[in-house]
Design an enzyme around this catalytic site. Structure first.
Site, PDB file in Angstrom:
ATOM      1  N   HIS A 132      -8.541  -0.938   5.979  1.00 16.09           N
ATOM      2  CA  HIS A 132      -8.886  -2.260   6.505  1.00 16.09           C
ATOM      3  C   HIS A 132      -9.411  -3.116   5.347  1.00 16.09           C
ATOM      4  O   HIS A 132     -10.225  -2.645   4.549  1.00 16.09           O
ATOM      5  CB  HIS A 132      -9.948  -2.125   7.596  1.00 16.09           C
ATOM      6  CG  HIS A 132     -10.268  -3.424   8.247  1.00 16.09           C
ATOM      7  ND1 HIS A 132      -9.439  -4.032   9.171  1.00 16.09           N
ATOM      8  CD2 HIS A 132     -11.315  -4.274   8.067  1.00 16.09           C
ATOM      9  CE1 HIS A 132      -9.959  -5.184   9.540  1.00 16.09           C
ATOM     10  NE2 HIS A 132     -11.095  -5.349   8.894  1.00 16.09           N
ATOM     11  N   ASN A 149       0.834  -1.214   0.000  1.00 19.69           N
ATOM     12  CA  ASN A 149       0.000   0.000   0.000  1.00 19.69           C
ATOM     13  C   ASN A 149       0.864   1.259   0.000  1.00 19.69           C
ATOM     14  O   ASN A 149       0.518   2.254  -0.636  1.00 19.69           O
ATOM     15  CB  ASN A 149      -0.935  -0.002   1.211  1.00 19.69           C
ATOM     16  CG  ASN A 149      -2.228  -0.738   0.920  1.00 19.69           C
ATOM     17  OD1 ASN A 149      -3.037  -0.283   0.129  1.00 19.69           O
ATOM     18  ND2 ASN A 149      -2.401  -1.897   1.542  1.00 19.69           N
TER      19      ASN A 149
HETATM   20  C1  GAR Z   1      -3.390  -4.769   3.858  1.00 23.77           C
HETATM   21  O1  GAR Z   1      -4.278  -5.707   3.312  1.00 23.77           O
HETATM   22  C2  GAR Z   1      -4.115  -3.950   4.907  1.00 23.77           C
HETATM   23  O2  GAR Z   1      -5.452  -3.684   4.614  1.00 23.77           O
HETATM   24  C3  GAR Z   1      -4.003  -4.868   6.089  1.00 23.77           C
HETATM   25  O3  GAR Z   1      -2.687  -5.345   6.036  1.00 23.77           O
HETATM   26  C4  GAR Z   1      -2.290  -5.454   4.673  1.00 23.77           C
HETATM   27  C5  GAR Z   1      -0.951  -4.783   4.493  1.00 23.77           C
HETATM   28  O4  GAR Z   1      -0.444  -5.015   3.219  1.00 23.77           O
HETATM   29  N1  GAR Z   1      -4.286  -4.179   7.311  1.00 23.77           N
HETATM   30  C6  GAR Z   1      -5.009  -4.728   8.274  1.00 23.77           C
HETATM   31  O5  GAR Z   1      -5.420  -5.864   8.242  1.00 23.77           O
HETATM   32  C7  GAR Z   1      -5.248  -3.804   9.470  1.00 23.77           C
HETATM   33  N2  GAR Z   1      -6.318  -4.302  10.287  1.00 23.77           N
HETATM   34  P1  GAR Z   1       0.779  -4.177   2.678  1.00 23.77           P
HETATM   35  O6  GAR Z   1       1.895  -4.268   3.726  1.00 23.77           O
HETATM   36  O7  GAR Z   1       1.166  -4.898   1.420  1.00 23.77           O
HETATM   37  O8  GAR Z   1       0.326  -2.774   2.438  1.00 23.77           O
END
Ligand code: GAR
Length: 211
Positions: free
Chosen positions: A111, A16
């Site tokens: 989320h 992200n």
């Molecule tokens: C993402 O899917 C985000 O929505 C989730 O962690 C992942 C991080 O991915 N966050 C949660 O679950 C928070 N409750 P990334 O490190 O590739 O951005």
């Protein structure tokens, strides 16, 4: 015009964070990632930040004698980098009250589900997608929300929906939701960069006037 200075907080791979960076590079988001903060020294996001010359730091509460010192250091670091908004992108730590008070309605989280369903403590990463499939939900999606003292509870800024198919596994669902996150998060940050967001209790409105 001076840029909107954001700090991205991430604990893992940071896809992200990279999507937000891409949106900036491609002129879709008028902001600057002025700082990347991780609590995890092995986080992929830190290696990526290093390779791409982005300012980054690892600050973990375990490094400090108490939470007070941890928050003081974090707040000083954010002030030093003149951070206007904190963007949580897979940051797996609860945000403490001192940060929430210092950045009122200026901490965003994404989320991987449609809150208030499938949120709360322990609901992160693949746990969320497994719970959605086990429950038999037909739709899921992403939620961008402001951070308040409760897990996954603050006012909702943006939500997008996708369908759960009969063949989905937690892994396939995670992939599709993550792709949707990448298309969504920068749009929400852009609303703040343009100063368009009005928050009244739990409700988020968009002002038509760009200040
Ligand atoms: C993402 O899917 C985000 O929505 C989730 O962690 C992942 C991080 O991915 N966050 C949660 O679950 C928070 N409750 P990334 O490190 O590739 O951005």
């Amino acid at each position: 015009m001076s840029s909107f200075r954001i700090a991205v907080f991430a604990s893992g791979q940071g896809s992200n964070c990279r999507a937000i960076h891409d949106a900036i590079v491609n002129g879709k988001l008028n902001a600057e990632i002025a700082l990347i903060v991780s609590n995890n020294p092995d986080a992929g996001v830190l290696a990526w930040a290093f390779e791409n010359g982005l300012t980054h730091i690892c600050i973990a509460s375990e490094q400090f004698e108490d939470k007070k010192q941890f928050h003081e250091t974090l707040l000083k670091t954010l002030a030093l980098h003149r951070i206007q908004m904190i963007v949580l992108a897979g940051y797996m730590k609860k945000i403490g009250l001192p940060l929430i008070e210092a950045y009122p309605n200026k901490i965003l989280n994404i989320h991987p589900a449609l809150l208030p369903a499938f949120g709360g403590k322990g609901m992160y990463g693949e746990h969320v997608h497994k719970a959605i499939i086990d429950y038999g939900a037909k739709i899921t999606g992403v939620t961008v929300h402001l951070v308040d003292p409760e897990y996954d509870h603050g006012a909702i800024v943006m939500q997008k929906v996708l369908e759960v198919s009969d063949n989905d596994t937690p892994q396939t669902l995670a992939e599709r939701v993550l792709a949707l996150e990448h298309q969504t998060y920068y749009q929400a940050v852009q609303l703040f960069a343009e100063n368009k967001v009005i928050v009244q209790d739990r409700k988020v409105f968009l002002s038509k006037n760009i200040l």
